[in-house]
Design an enzyme around this catalytic site. Structure first.
Site, PDB file in Angstrom:
ATOM      1  N   THR A  42       4.631  -6.481 -11.854  1.00 25.76           N
ATOM      2  CA  THR A  42       5.110  -6.313 -10.485  1.00 25.76           C
ATOM      3  C   THR A  42       3.933  -6.088  -9.547  1.00 25.76           C
ATOM      4  OG1 THR A  42       7.138  -5.316 -11.324  1.00 25.76           O
ATOM      5  CG2 THR A  42       6.574  -4.870  -9.013  1.00 25.76           C
ATOM      6  N   GLU A 205      18.493   4.003   7.247  1.00 21.29           N
ATOM      7  CA  GLU A 205      18.159   4.972   6.190  1.00 21.29           C
ATOM      8  C   GLU A 205      19.332   5.937   5.995  1.00 21.29           C
ATOM      9  OE1 GLU A 205      15.835   5.829   3.838  1.00 21.29           O
ATOM     10  OE2 GLU A 205      16.970   7.678   3.556  1.00 21.29           O
ATOM     11  N   ALA A 270      15.721  -2.240   0.311  1.00 16.49           N
ATOM     12  CA  ALA A 270      14.615  -1.531  -0.355  1.00 16.49           C
ATOM     13  C   ALA A 270      15.066  -0.099  -0.604  1.00 16.49           C
ATOM     14  CB  ALA A 270      13.371  -1.586   0.512  1.00 16.49           C
ATOM     15  N   GLY A 272      14.985   1.517  -3.640  1.00 17.99           N
ATOM     16  CA  GLY A 272      14.466   2.020  -4.899  1.00 17.99           C
ATOM     17  C   GLY A 272      14.400   0.932  -5.949  1.00 17.99           C
ATOM     18  N   ASP A 312       6.800   2.274 -15.251  1.00 17.83           N
ATOM     19  CA  ASP A 312       8.044   2.428 -14.481  1.00 17.83           C
ATOM     20  C   ASP A 312       9.269   2.641 -15.363  1.00 17.83           C
ATOM     21  OD1 ASP A 312       6.467   1.973 -12.274  1.00 17.83           O
ATOM     22  OD2 ASP A 312       7.638   0.294 -11.496  1.00 17.83           O
ATOM     23  N   HIS A 444     -21.706  12.400   7.215  1.00 19.54           N
ATOM     24  CA  HIS A 444     -21.335  12.302   8.630  1.00 19.54           C
ATOM     25  C   HIS A 444     -21.691  10.925   9.160  1.00 19.54           C
ATOM     26  CE1 HIS A 444     -20.572  13.592  12.713  1.00 19.54           C
ATOM     27  NE2 HIS A 444     -21.730  13.058  13.054  1.00 19.54           N
TER      28      HIS A 444
HETATM   29  P1  FAD Z   1       5.563  -3.860 -14.175  1.00 17.98           P
HETATM   30  O1  FAD Z   1       4.388  -4.010 -13.296  1.00 17.98           O
HETATM   31  O2  FAD Z   1       6.916  -4.021 -13.592  1.00 17.98           O
HETATM   32  O3  FAD Z   1       5.359  -4.923 -15.353  1.00 17.98           O
HETATM   33  C1  FAD Z   1       6.329  -5.112 -16.332  1.00 17.98           C
HETATM   34  C2  FAD Z   1       6.104  -6.485 -16.926  1.00 17.98           C
HETATM   35  O4  FAD Z   1       6.924  -6.624 -18.085  1.00 17.98           O
HETATM   36  C3  FAD Z   1       6.513  -7.637 -15.999  1.00 17.98           C
HETATM   37  O5  FAD Z   1       5.407  -8.514 -15.845  1.00 17.98           O
HETATM   38  C4  FAD Z   1       7.677  -8.324 -16.725  1.00 17.98           C
HETATM   39  O6  FAD Z   1       7.672  -9.718 -16.551  1.00 17.98           O
HETATM   40  C5  FAD Z   1       7.386  -7.945 -18.172  1.00 17.98           C
HETATM   41  N1  FAD Z   1       8.576  -7.929 -19.024  1.00 17.98           N
HETATM   42  C6  FAD Z   1       9.733  -7.248 -18.828  1.00 17.98           C
HETATM   43  N2  FAD Z   1      10.589  -7.465 -19.860  1.00 17.98           N
HETATM   44  C7  FAD Z   1       9.935  -8.287 -20.726  1.00 17.98           C
HETATM   45  C8  FAD Z   1      10.295  -8.857 -21.980  1.00 17.98           C
HETATM   46  N3  FAD Z   1      11.465  -8.600 -22.559  1.00 17.98           N
HETATM   47  N4  FAD Z   1       9.399  -9.671 -22.592  1.00 17.98           N
HETATM   48  C9  FAD Z   1       8.195  -9.946 -22.020  1.00 17.98           C
HETATM   49  N5  FAD Z   1       7.797  -9.407 -20.844  1.00 17.98           N
HETATM   50  C10 FAD Z   1       8.658  -8.596 -20.213  1.00 17.98           C
HETATM   51  N6  FAD Z   1       2.414   1.107  -6.867  1.00 17.98           N
HETATM   52  C11 FAD Z   1       1.250   1.675  -6.490  1.00 17.98           C
HETATM   53  O7  FAD Z   1       0.709   2.493  -7.230  1.00 17.98           O
HETATM   54  N7  FAD Z   1       0.662   1.356  -5.299  1.00 17.98           N
HETATM   55  C12 FAD Z   1       1.206   0.469  -4.449  1.00 17.98           C
HETATM   56  O8  FAD Z   1       0.648   0.198  -3.380  1.00 17.98           O
HETATM   57  C13 FAD Z   1       2.432  -0.142  -4.808  1.00 17.98           C
HETATM   58  N8  FAD Z   1       3.017  -1.040  -3.994  1.00 17.98           N
HETATM   59  C14 FAD Z   1       4.169  -1.648  -4.389  1.00 17.98           C
HETATM   60  C15 FAD Z   1       4.753  -2.563  -3.520  1.00 17.98           C
HETATM   61  C16 FAD Z   1       5.932  -3.198  -3.876  1.00 17.98           C
HETATM   62  C17 FAD Z   1       6.550  -4.201  -2.933  1.00 17.98           C
HETATM   63  C18 FAD Z   1       6.524  -2.915  -5.138  1.00 17.98           C
HETATM   64  C19 FAD Z   1       7.777  -3.616  -5.552  1.00 17.98           C
HETATM   65  C20 FAD Z   1       5.953  -1.996  -6.001  1.00 17.98           C
HETATM   66  C21 FAD Z   1       4.772  -1.349  -5.632  1.00 17.98           C
HETATM   67  N9  FAD Z   1       4.171  -0.397  -6.447  1.00 17.98           N
HETATM   68  C22 FAD Z   1       3.006   0.206  -6.057  1.00 17.98           C
HETATM   69  C23 FAD Z   1       4.751  -0.019  -7.750  1.00 17.98           C
HETATM   70  C24 FAD Z   1       4.017  -0.737  -8.905  1.00 17.98           C
HETATM   71  O9  FAD Z   1       4.116  -2.131  -8.709  1.00 17.98           O
HETATM   72  C25 FAD Z   1       4.635  -0.341 -10.231  1.00 17.98           C
HETATM   73  O10 FAD Z   1       4.624   1.069 -10.353  1.00 17.98           O
HETATM   74  C26 FAD Z   1       3.842  -0.927 -11.389  1.00 17.98           C
HETATM   75  O11 FAD Z   1       3.794  -2.331 -11.318  1.00 17.98           O
HETATM   76  C27 FAD Z   1       4.490  -0.513 -12.718  1.00 17.98           C
HETATM   77  O12 FAD Z   1       3.767  -1.064 -13.774  1.00 17.98           O
HETATM   78  P2  FAD Z   1       4.471  -1.325 -15.186  1.00 17.98           P
HETATM   79  O13 FAD Z   1       3.373  -1.858 -16.064  1.00 17.98           O
HETATM   80  O14 FAD Z   1       5.205  -0.142 -15.629  1.00 17.98           O
HETATM   81  O15 FAD Z   1       5.568  -2.459 -14.928  1.00 17.98           O
HETATM   82  P1  NAD Z   2      11.955   4.529  -2.262  1.00 17.78           P
HETATM   83  O1  NAD Z   2      12.559   5.403  -3.273  1.00 17.78           O
HETATM   84  O2  NAD Z   2      10.553   4.776  -1.836  1.00 17.78           O
HETATM   85  O3  NAD Z   2      12.834   4.542  -0.928  1.00 17.78           O
HETATM   86  C1  NAD Z   2      14.172   4.193  -0.929  1.00 17.78           C
HETATM   87  C2  NAD Z   2      14.795   4.679   0.356  1.00 17.78           C
HETATM   88  O4  NAD Z   2      16.083   4.126   0.458  1.00 17.78           O
HETATM   89  C3  NAD Z   2      14.947   6.196   0.428  1.00 17.78           C
HETATM   90  O5  NAD Z   2      14.498   6.652   1.666  1.00 17.78           O
HETATM   91  C4  NAD Z   2      16.456   6.394   0.255  1.00 17.78           C
HETATM   92  O6  NAD Z   2      16.932   7.545   0.894  1.00 17.78           O
HETATM   93  C5  NAD Z   2      16.996   5.130   0.888  1.00 17.78           C
HETATM   94  N1  NAD Z   2      18.321   4.712   0.429  1.00 17.78           N
HETATM   95  C6  NAD Z   2      18.824   4.736  -0.824  1.00 17.78           C
HETATM   96  N2  NAD Z   2      20.069   4.210  -0.846  1.00 17.78           N
HETATM   97  C7  NAD Z   2      20.356   3.838   0.429  1.00 17.78           C
HETATM   98  C8  NAD Z   2      21.474   3.226   1.056  1.00 17.78           C
HETATM   99  N3  NAD Z   2      22.543   2.868   0.364  1.00 17.78           N
HETATM  100  N4  NAD Z   2      21.428   2.989   2.382  1.00 17.78           N
HETATM  101  C9  NAD Z   2      20.327   3.326   3.113  1.00 17.78           C
HETATM  102  N5  NAD Z   2      19.226   3.914   2.559  1.00 17.78           N
HETATM  103  C10 NAD Z   2      19.244   4.155   1.239  1.00 17.78           C
HETATM  104  O7  NAD Z   2      12.138   3.034  -2.830  1.00 17.78           O
HETATM  105  P2  NAD Z   2      11.472   1.661  -2.409  1.00 17.78           P
HETATM  106  O8  NAD Z   2      10.946   1.731  -1.038  1.00 17.78           O
HETATM  107  O9  NAD Z   2      12.474   0.623  -2.769  1.00 17.78           O
HETATM  108  O10 NAD Z   2      10.268   1.561  -3.430  1.00 17.78           O
HETATM  109  C11 NAD Z   2      10.520   1.598  -4.843  1.00 17.78           C
HETATM  110  C12 NAD Z   2       9.384   2.234  -5.565  1.00 17.78           C
HETATM  111  O11 NAD Z   2       8.277   1.349  -5.605  1.00 17.78           O
HETATM  112  C13 NAD Z   2       8.849   3.493  -4.903  1.00 17.78           C
HETATM  113  O12 NAD Z   2       9.586   4.625  -5.229  1.00 17.78           O
HETATM  114  C14 NAD Z   2       7.465   3.552  -5.453  1.00 17.78           C
HETATM  115  O13 NAD Z   2       7.514   4.156  -6.715  1.00 17.78           O
HETATM  116  C15 NAD Z   2       7.068   2.100  -5.590  1.00 17.78           C
HETATM  117  N6  NAD Z   2       6.252   1.670  -4.428  1.00 17.78           N
HETATM  118  C16 NAD Z   2       5.076   2.307  -4.216  1.00 17.78           C
HETATM  119  C17 NAD Z   2       4.284   1.951  -3.152  1.00 17.78           C
HETATM  120  C18 NAD Z   2       2.982   2.660  -2.945  1.00 17.78           C
HETATM  121  O14 NAD Z   2       2.526   3.330  -3.868  1.00 17.78           O
HETATM  122  N7  NAD Z   2       2.359   2.561  -1.777  1.00 17.78           N
HETATM  123  C19 NAD Z   2       4.689   0.948  -2.281  1.00 17.78           C
HETATM  124  C20 NAD Z   2       5.897   0.319  -2.523  1.00 17.78           C
HETATM  125  C21 NAD Z   2       6.676   0.697  -3.611  1.00 17.78           C
END
Ligand code: FAD
Ligand code: NAD
Length: 465
Positions: A42, A205, A270, A272, A312, A444
């Site tokens: 992801t 929200e 978005a 969660g 995750d 600084h």
């Molecule tokens: P993932 O990255 O989800 O990887 C899991 C992998 O497993 C995937 O590639 C999937 O294809 C593979 N997989 C699943 N099932 C199978 C199977 N059965 N066989 C083979 N492969 C499989 N986190 C931050 O720290 N900083 C950020 O700025 C940040 N920004 C984000 C922005 C967005 C829009 C999103 C959605 C998430 C963001 N996150 C951020 C969260 C971060 O992406 C996740 O916490 C992180 O990727 C988790 O890593 P993971 O290895 O647990 O799983």
């Molecule tokens: P989030 O948990 O950060 O926020 C979800 C928001 O949706 C909350 O404010 C919640 O109160 C609200 N919500 C829940 N149900 C709702 C409903 N029915 N109607 C209206 N509001 C509702 O989740 P996200 O923004 O989807 O991100 C998912 C996860 O991905 C994060 O928790 C984080 O772990 C990861 N992420 C991390 C980063 C980063 O590290 N900068 C960036 C993006 C995502």
């Protein structure tokens, strides 16, 4: 079916899984990493990296546009244009560089990468459907790193104009109007970026505030910037679904009797993310669960010996750096080292405008944990670097135990404060006291000086305030 025997199989090539495979291979553990799409998970493909690329493009465009009316330092830019197709291609290029870099690292350290879908047969056997046929792999250790996927709302299923972050990061063009359900990390990071790119954004929200897991002092500058950008925020609001009449989004605001109809081009849900625990035979292992997440101990071992889970799929905080840290630890454990997952802090950054960082305990958390606390902030209005960047919103805040002056938490909100997060984490990991930070010479002019000044202020003698 081809039979393969190895010591370690890792399911999922995200930050958790690929780091496990790299570290295990470095330590001489024969390892196979199975990934059904492409390495990077992801984070690299549809999360951290593409979102930060889009945020960068949006900020550059916004800065250029806002200079049309001339800046305080005499710069005026006219006719700033953005070719959004090129922006997406640039973002895709960064993703490709990073994901092929991961493939290269796996090769360098001799971890086998198998592209295909893995299915658990038992705690030591995995069947992978790959392009070169099905393979049955027997391993002493299995690491589950399958990550998470966007949570869907039953009354607003994904499809057509209802999109998740994945689609929001690969749009063909900037939508004229966008509703975002959820004012969390994704909603506000992407909502801010798309507003800067020209979309008219409304955020819906459910709770009574934006970023509900962050304290109000930290989110206030973000709320002010959202307002300045013209982003409409409806708190205490519930998305009811699409109107059958005209496809608008019906929203019930706090206490209102009638729903508001938001007529928008796109709706980004978005609210969660959910762990990926279904569809790959996990139920055959009958592991202990923690709600919908896989329960792990402080070594990331599940309830079945030598079956590990990281990232995750194991719960909050769902952050890439946590997944990587867990993966590195599990690899070392499998190689025979003694490790435990017991970080002093897992710093979190919200890449909003301005950015927010939190490491360790907030003032409220520290009090709730029974500490007598001293809290001090240092505002960026008194920081030279912030002034020279023409953005002095925000502050750095230090939370310490009043009795022994041990630092319990450090938070900040402001431009580029994400770059301070490692320093905050280091201070907590090293068990710093206020005096340690106050007596460290800070360069600084930098925003980091605000940390030193906050520590000095907590000790009662800030120099620049
Ligand atoms: P993932 O990255 O989800 O990887 C899991 C992998 O497993 C995937 O590639 C999937 O294809 C593979 N997989 C699943 N099932 C199978 C199977 N059965 N066989 C083979 N492969 C499989 N986190 C931050 O720290 N900083 C950020 O700025 C940040 N920004 C984000 C922005 C967005 C829009 C999103 C959605 C998430 C963001 N996150 C951020 C969260 C971060 O992406 C996740 O916490 C992180 O990727 C988790 O890593 P993971 O290895 O647990 O799983
Ligand atoms: P989030 O948990 O950060 O926020 C979800 C928001 O949706 C909350 O404010 C919640 O109160 C609200 N919500 C829940 N149900 C709702 C409903 N029915 N109607 C209206 N509001 C509702 O989740 P996200 O923004 O989807 O991100 C998912 C996860 O991905 C994060 O928790 C984080 O772990 C990861 N992420 C991390 C980063 C980063 O590290 N900068 C960036 C993006 C995502």
């Amino acid at each position: 079916m081809e039979e393969i025997v190895t010591k370690l199989i890792v399911i999922g090539g995200g930050p958790g899984g690929y780091v496990t495979a790299i570290r295990a291979s470095q330590l001489g553990v024969p390892t196979i990493l199975v990934e059904e799409t492409q390495p990077g998970g992801t984070c690299l493909n549809i999360g951290c990296i593409p979102s930060k690329a889009l945020i960068h493009v949006a900020e550059a465009y916004h800065q250029a546009r806002s200079r049309e009316a001339q800046s305080p330092f005499g710069l005026s830019v006219s006719g700033a244009q953005l070719d959004f197709g090129k922006s997406i291609a640039w973002k895709d290029g960064i993703v490709a560089r990073l994901t092929s870099g991961v493939t290269g690292l796996l090769k360098k350290y001799k971890a086998a990468l198998l592209i295909g879908r893995a299915e658990l047969i038992d705690g030591k056997t995995v069947v992978v459907q790959s392009a070169t046929g099905a393979k049955r792999i027997r391993a002493e250790h299995v690491v589950i790193a399958t990550g998470s996927r966007p949570a869907a709302l039953p009354n607003l299923p994904f499809g057509d104009k209802v999109i998740s972050s994945t689609e929001a990061l690969s749009l063909n063009g900037v939508p004229a109007s966008l509703a975002i359900v959820g004012a969390g990390y994704i909603g506000l990071e992407l909502g801010t970026a798309l507003a800067k790119l020209g979309a008219s954004v409304t955020v819906v929200e459910a709770t009574d505030k934006i970023l509900p897991t962050w304290d109000a002092e930290l989110t206030r500058p973000v709320a002010a910037r959202l307002e300045a950008l013209g982003i409409r925020v409806l708190t205490g609001a519930r998305a009811l679904g699409l109107s059958t009449k005209d496809g608008s989004l019906e929203v019930l605001e706090n206490g209102a009797v009638h729903a508001t109809a938001l007529s928008v081009d796109r709706i980004l849900v978005a609210v969660g993310r959910r762990p990926r625990t279904e569809g790959f035979g996990l139920d055959r292992l009958d592991l202990d669960m923690d709600g919908s997440f896989i329960r792990v101990d402080d070594r990331c071992m599940t309830s079945m010996r030598d079956v590990w889970a990281i990232g995750d799929v194991t719960g909050e905080p769902m952050l890439a750096h946590r997944a990587m840290a867990q993966g590195e630890m599990v690899a070392e454990l499998i190689a025979g080292r003694r490790r435990r997952f017991d970080p002093a802090a897992i710093p979190a950054v919200c890449f909003t405008d301005p950015e927010i960082v939190s490491a360790g305990l907030s003032p409220a958390d520290a009090k709730a944990a029974g500490h007598e606390v001293v809290v001090a902030t240092f505002p960026f209005v008194a920081n030279g670097r912030a002034m020279t960047q023409d953005d002095d919103a925000g502050f750095v805040r230090v939370v310490a135990n009043a009795l022994d002056e041990r630092v319990l938490g450090i938070q900040a909100v402001g431009r580029e404060v994400s770059e301070l997060s490692a320093t905050f984490g280091l201070a907590l990991e090293m068990g710093a006291r206020l005096q340690d930070i106050a007596a460290t010479i800070h360069t600084h002019p930098t925003r980091g000086e605000a940390l030193q000044e906050a520590a000095l202020r907590a000790l009662g003698h800030a120099l620049h305030l």
